[in-house]
Design an enzyme around this catalytic site. Sequence first.
Site: not given
Length: 453
Positions: A156, A291
């Site tokens: 992913y 992130k």
Amino acid sequence: MGRAARLAAMSHLPHLVDRDRVHSWHPYTQMLTQPPPLPVVKARGVYLYTDDGRKILDGISSWWVNLHGHSHPKLNAALAVQASELEHVVFAGCTHPPAVDLAERLVEVLPAGLTRVFYSDNGSTAVEVALKMAWQYWRNMGQRERRTFITLDRAYHGDTVGAMSVSEASSFTDPFKPLLFPVTRTHEPYCYRCPVGLERSTCQVECLDKLESLLRERGPAVAAVLVEPMLQGVGGMIVWPSEFLAGVRRLCDTYGTLMIADEVFTGFGRTGRMFACEHASVTPDIICLSKGITAGYLPLGASVATEAIYEAFLSEDRQKTFFHGHSYAANPLACAVGLASLDLFREQDVLARIGRLEQQLREGLEPLRALPIVGDVRVLGGVGAVELVPDSAAKAGDGYFDEVGPRLAAAFLEQNLLIRPLGRIVYFMPPYVITDDEVTWALDTIATVLRTV
Ligand SMILES: Cc1ncc(COP(=O)(O)O)c(C=O)c1O
């Protein structure tokens, strides 16, 4: 009254959740059937506070971004100071201290050899940038035939079109299939569901063999091999043997192609090292970061390349320029918080804390193997995962849409623990500032809920 009119009529209602329903559209959310969202009005440390007085432990670090806890005084201060100096300026043709300082500090902590920081604004864009950079690198080098990417099963890499193309073909990407470009796929080292049918205790990481044969056959056509090093997140919290990671680097070198490490999730301590590539002492040619780069405060992406890649773009020929950019690239507020977060790593020995957390996760989750619905337990750094199977002996399906996920999420929430299982993968990944007692409470809660499934 029609649905739209009914919803509009509700817009005067004071409650946040009701107002949310009128105009908001949430990510990964079936708006017709999903339960109402949590009305979060405040967050401190590991806790989220709702407008109806609940205090909920953030067991997923707010989609894997938060590192040092919510609303950290030092990060708040860095943000406020920067906001009063320079909130934003275009990064094409301008520069500013937070971007330069952060680039210097990133190069200090990244695996040696990664020296050129290209900023963007989220994880998917960090991956898009890396793909385009690798592609154009070969073009600038006169090797236009290198046009395919090798990616891993269960990968992913994000939700933009390029990032979806290099991700596993799944229910997430299915509606967009005709938009995606073809890639070459190889095995992932998913030891619990070994793609070549072996056991980790006796294997020699034979799952790498397919990558080798693909590179042997198609090497001159390969632009790069793209991996999520050591821990494939969305694919199921799959923890790798470090030999696989070392093998990817070795094969990329042997067959002369680039290695891209997507550390959007794994970067900044999540796997127990500052970057997951350190588990096998490898330096990729390009690393993707996002992130945790701002400790969960603001969107920022960075794709950091080696000098050799960068130099391939230096030319009198303007066609060799890297034509890519985002309006908020290198946003000063985000960079300033990123710097303050790196200071915290230095001042507070955060990695030692993650080491203790890893130990607690192992001790707390391992006994769950005894439950009949538990197939596997995986822990790495600050991430602990339990793979549920209806019949553990059969290693039955692992579907994302399994009903058990939402049921468990609701059961955890009832206990004031925020956890969003990925189908049958239940994982716990708190901000690093969680105390030992809070970890014990969360693990006990997870065990209690799993016993009732
Ligand atoms: C490994 C990896 N790459 C890329 C992304 C995409 O990041 P973003 O959601 O910021 O676009 C994610 C998000 O979960 C991820 O886990």
